[in-house]
Design an enzyme around this catalytic site. Structure first.
Site, short mmCIF file in Angstrom:
data_model
loop_
_atom_site.label_atom_id
_atom_site.label_comp_id
_atom_site.label_asym_id
_atom_site.label_seq_id
_atom_site.Cartn_x
_atom_site.Cartn_y
_atom_site.Cartn_z
NE ARG A 237 21.49 31.17 9.42
CZ ARG A 237 20.56 31.77 10.10
NH1 ARG A 237 19.71 32.82 10.34
NH2 ARG A 237 20.13 30.84 11.28
CG LEU A 238 14.16 30.36 5.47
CD1 LEU A 238 14.20 31.85 5.03
CD2 LEU A 238 13.40 29.79 4.50
CG ASP A 239 15.98 33.31 10.73
OD1 ASP A 239 17.16 33.28 10.87
OD2 ASP A 239 15.49 34.60 10.72
CE1 TYR A 240 14.17 24.22 14.14
CE2 TYR A 240 13.16 25.44 15.74
CZ TYR A 240 13.27 24.46 15.34
OH TYR A 240 12.72 23.27 16.28
#
Length: 202
Positions: free
Chosen positions: A43-46
């Site tokens: 994932r990659l933060d918002y």
């Protein structure tokens, strides 16, 4: 064979295909990826930008996303202030966070990269300089890079992931993606463990 998609995830996009919020839903991967059957590998933060990998192969997804594999990830980090040698030393040795000591990182000052403007732009204060680092870590604590720079006295203003393992962002612009085919070796089937026959007592 597996399909791997390299996406330059824009700022303020969730690294998932749906948003659980019923009101004011946020942008998701569904706005940028139309290919069916692929899922994020990690994932990659918002509020972070840059490289996000998606694949249709469960084994490859695990290989990329699993913390046990310690796959290195490189970020360009814009921080508030001019980073000191002492702060670089701390990042390279490991930083104590609330959930434990980080592994040593590669931390290198870099010139401001020639990249796309962010929308909305990073806040700017005339009296406070900013600087850029290339930071490579091999673990995935929650919001780790931001917490590491803050712990050594330099809050992160902008965070762009540029590389995961052997895959790099290249010249992809925000929202752009490219697909590559990966030869994934077949994993031999696991042999069920032999069970010991229990003898009935007489």
């Amino acid at each position: 064979m597996a399909t791997l998609i390299l996406l330059n995830k824009p700022f303020h996009v969730l690294s998932q295909f749906t948003d659980e919020r019923s009101t004011n839903p946020r942008s998701t991967l569904a706005d940028w990826i139309t290919r069916p059957g692929v899922y994020p590998a990690g994932r990659l933060d918002y509020d972070s930008e840059g490289l996000l990998l998606l694949t249709d192969h469960g084994g490859l997804q695990h290989r990329i996303a699993s913390p046990a594999n310690k796959m290195p990830k490189t970020y360009w980090v814009q921080v508030e202030g001019e980073v000191s040698d002492e702060a670089l030393r701390q990042l390279r040795q490991g930083v104590q966070l609330k959930d434990g000591l980080t592994r040593p990182a590669k931390a290198t000052p870099i010139p401001a990269p020639e990249i796309w403007p962010r929308n909305p732009p990073v806040r700017f204060r005339q009296s406070v300089p900013t600087s850029w680092l290339a930071l490579t870590i091999s673990e995935g604590k929650n919001r780790q890079v931001r917490r590491m720079t803050a712990a050594v006295g330099y809050p992160t203003l902008r965070l762009i992931r540029t590389q995961i393992g052997e895959w790099s962002l290249g010249n992809l612009q925000p929202g752009e993606s490219r697909a590559v085919t990966i030869n994934v070796p077949d994993t031999p089937a696991r042999t069920p463990p032999k069970t010991r026959r229990r003898h009935r007592r007489t």
